[in-house]
Design a protein around this motif. Structure first.
Motif, mmCIF file in Angstrom:
data_model
loop_
_atom_site.group_PDB
_atom_site.id
_atom_site.type_symbol
_atom_site.label_atom_id
_atom_site.label_comp_id
_atom_site.label_asym_id
_atom_site.label_seq_id
_atom_site.Cartn_x
_atom_site.Cartn_y
_atom_site.Cartn_z
ATOM 1 N N LEU A 1 19.930 53.768 -52.477
ATOM 2 C CA LEU A 1 19.465 52.457 -52.931
ATOM 3 C C LEU A 1 18.035 52.546 -53.456
ATOM 4 C CD1 LEU A 1 20.774 50.163 -50.039
ATOM 5 C CD2 LEU A 1 21.771 50.465 -52.308
ATOM 6 N N SER A 2 17.726 51.702 -54.400
ATOM 7 C CA SER A 2 16.379 51.650 -54.962
ATOM 8 C C SER A 2 15.411 51.056 -53.946
ATOM 9 C CB SER A 2 16.384 50.783 -56.228
ATOM 10 O OG SER A 2 15.069 50.403 -56.588
ATOM 11 N N ALA A 3 14.321 51.769 -53.668
ATOM 12 C CA ALA A 3 13.326 51.282 -52.712
ATOM 13 C C ALA A 3 12.741 49.948 -53.176
ATOM 14 C CB ALA A 3 12.215 52.318 -52.541
ATOM 15 N N ARG A 4 12.567 49.791 -54.480
ATOM 16 C CA ARG A 4 12.005 48.551 -55.026
ATOM 17 C C ARG A 4 12.929 47.372 -54.764
ATOM 18 N NH1 ARG A 4 12.367 46.075 -60.126
ATOM 19 N NH2 ARG A 4 10.541 44.781 -60.644
ATOM 20 N N HIS A 5 14.217 47.562 -54.976
ATOM 21 C CA HIS A 5 15.171 46.480 -54.744
ATOM 22 C C HIS A 5 15.279 46.141 -53.256
ATOM 23 C CE1 HIS A 5 17.278 47.530 -58.808
ATOM 24 N NE2 HIS A 5 16.234 46.730 -58.968
ATOM 25 N N VAL A 6 15.212 47.173 -52.414
ATOM 26 C CA VAL A 6 15.250 46.936 -50.971
ATOM 27 C C VAL A 6 14.048 46.099 -50.548
ATOM 28 C CG1 VAL A 6 15.034 48.036 -48.707
ATOM 29 C CG2 VAL A 6 16.612 48.973 -50.401
ATOM 30 N N GLN A 7 12.871 46.410 -51.090
ATOM 31 C CA GLN A 7 11.659 45.656 -50.763
ATOM 32 C C GLN A 7 11.784 44.201 -51.182
ATOM 33 O OE1 GLN A 7 8.416 47.949 -52.565
ATOM 34 N NE2 GLN A 7 7.649 48.354 -50.515
ATOM 35 N N ILE A 8 12.343 43.957 -52.369
ATOM 36 C CA ILE A 8 12.479 42.585 -52.858
ATOM 37 C C ILE A 8 13.419 41.785 -51.972
ATOM 38 C CG2 ILE A 8 13.352 41.176 -54.759
ATOM 39 C CD1 ILE A 8 12.340 43.344 -56.678
ATOM 40 N N VAL A 9 14.568 42.379 -51.623
ATOM 41 C CA VAL A 9 15.536 41.685 -50.767
ATOM 42 C C VAL A 9 14.954 41.449 -49.378
ATOM 43 C CG1 VAL A 9 17.788 41.867 -49.647
ATOM 44 C CG2 VAL A 9 17.525 42.570 -52.035
ATOM 45 N N PHE A 10 14.286 42.471 -48.825
ATOM 46 C CA PHE A 10 13.708 42.356 -47.491
ATOM 47 C C PHE A 10 12.598 41.306 -47.471
ATOM 48 C CE2 PHE A 10 10.793 44.405 -44.174
ATOM 49 C CZ PHE A 10 11.434 43.766 -43.122
ATOM 50 N N GLY A 11 11.726 41.337 -48.485
ATOM 51 C CA GLY A 11 10.650 40.359 -48.556
ATOM 52 C C GLY A 11 11.178 38.944 -48.669
ATOM 53 N N SER A 12 12.211 38.761 -49.480
ATOM 54 C CA SER A 12 12.816 37.432 -49.631
ATOM 55 C C SER A 12 13.437 36.964 -48.324
ATOM 56 C CB SER A 12 13.879 37.460 -50.732
ATOM 57 O OG SER A 12 13.321 37.875 -51.969
ATOM 58 N N ALA A 13 14.086 37.897 -47.601
ATOM 59 C CA ALA A 13 14.676 37.548 -46.305
ATOM 60 C C ALA A 13 13.605 37.142 -45.302
ATOM 61 C CB ALA A 13 15.480 38.735 -45.771
ATOM 62 N N LEU A 14 12.472 37.838 -45.325
ATOM 63 C CA LEU A 14 11.373 37.499 -44.419
ATOM 64 C C LEU A 14 10.863 36.086 -44.677
ATOM 65 C CD1 LEU A 14 9.182 40.743 -44.225
ATOM 66 C CD2 LEU A 14 10.790 39.870 -42.527
ATOM 67 N N VAL A 15 10.757 35.707 -45.948
ATOM 68 C CA VAL A 15 10.307 34.357 -46.292
ATOM 69 C C VAL A 15 11.266 33.317 -45.715
ATOM 70 C CG1 VAL A 15 9.915 32.729 -48.176
ATOM 71 C CG2 VAL A 15 9.083 35.070 -48.368
ATOM 72 N N CYS A 16 12.567 33.532 -45.892
ATOM 73 C CA CYS A 16 13.570 32.587 -45.388
ATOM 74 C C CYS A 16 13.506 32.467 -43.868
ATOM 75 C CB CYS A 16 14.966 33.029 -45.822
ATOM 76 S SG CYS A 16 15.237 32.962 -47.609
ATOM 77 N N VAL A 17 13.413 33.622 -43.170
ATOM 78 C CA VAL A 17 13.363 33.604 -41.706
ATOM 79 C C VAL A 17 12.074 32.947 -41.221
ATOM 80 C CG1 VAL A 17 13.317 35.030 -39.631
ATOM 81 C CG2 VAL A 17 14.841 35.628 -41.511
ATOM 82 N N ALA A 18 10.959 33.228 -41.898
ATOM 83 C CA ALA A 18 9.676 32.635 -41.516
ATOM 84 C C ALA A 18 9.721 31.118 -41.636
ATOM 85 C CB ALA A 18 8.555 33.203 -42.385
#
Length: 268
Positions: A240-257
């Motif tokens: 998997l692309s590290a950049r895409h993983v970061q974007i998905v993970f960052g977006s998930a963090l925003v939602c959970v926060a």
């Protein structure tokens, strides 16, 4: 029980995909998904994350990636602050802890999204703040008082957040090591996992000694599935692309926060 298995697998997969930052999701999924209070979710999360990090660190040792002297220094600096963090966690109200955790997640998410969206392919990693460099002839980190101070400070912040919020601290260790050293990313992640395992274990023991109670069955299954999820995540990360993983993970963090802020607003 099924929910704990699913949530543990999710946390482990994110931990494996992101290298060392996925542990920040452990407490929120236990609070929101299982309804545990922060004071009870913290030791459960630390048991799961520290155990999974230890597995990753052992793999890093076998590959010769762990900077164990740096990891031990950070752990030694972080352990005393872990005890302080645990004491503060038992003093502060649930609403305050949830708010602090949510704000921490938003800061981490902002950094990840800014880094991923602004990344330029093919550009070598450099930093004007590098104080620790690897000797190309020996492959060892060249030590100085500035290196020791940078690593000790990183460990101290990690220890405080580990005790206070029950997070592994990879989201602190990884960017700080990237900023202060020219160690390879694989070496940074492996070293971070060792620190998380050491400091997280200490935080867990301190929390339990302070009177925290953990549901045994939930802790067992959540920890086991987190470890399995991490193994799967590390395998998937290779394709998997590290950049895409970061974007998905960052977006998930925003939602959970945002979910944690709503929970805090409603009175936890």
């Amino acid at each position: 029980m099924l929910i704990s298995l699913i949530l543990g697998s999710l946390v482990g997969a994110v931990l494996g995909l992101t290298g060392a930052g996925g542990g920040i999701l452990a407490v929120p999924v236990l609070v929101i998904g299982m309804g545990l209070p922060m004071q009870q979710a913290t030791p459960v999360a630390l048991i799961a994350v520290a155990g999974s990090a230890a597995i990753g660190a052992l793999e890093g040792f076998r590959q010769g990636l762990v900077r164990y002297r740096a990891a031990l220094l950070m752990a030694v600096a972080g352990v005393p602050l872990t005890s302080l963090g645990v004491k503060l966690a038992h003093i502060l109200p649930q609403r305050v802890l949830l708010t602090l955790f949510a704000l921490t997640m938003l800061v981490v998410a902002g950094r990840l999204l800014r880094q991923a969206l602004g990344a330029k392919r093919g550009v070598a990693r450099t930093s004007s703040l590098w104080v620790g460099r690897v000797n190309p002839e020996t492959g060892r980190l060249v030590w100085s008082w500035r290196v020791g101070l940078a690593l000790a400070s990183t460990g101290a912040v990690t220890g405080l957040l580990t005790g206070l919020l029950g997070v592994g601290g990879g989201f602190v260790i990884v960017p700080m090591l990237r900023k202060f050293t020219d160690v390879s990313m694989h070496g940074i992640v492996a070293t971070s996992l060792m620190v998380i395992a050491l400091v997280g274990t200490c935080g867990m023991l301190v929390a339990l000694a302070a009177g925290a109670r953990t549901p045994f069955e939930l802790t067992l299954w959540f920890s086991a599935t987190t470890a399995l999820g991490m193994a799967g995540g590390r395998c998937a990360s290779r394709s998997l692309s590290a950049r895409h993983v970061q974007i998905v993970f960052g977006s998930a963090l925003v939602c959970v926060a945002l979910g944690l802020l709503v929970k805090a607003r409603l009175g936890a």
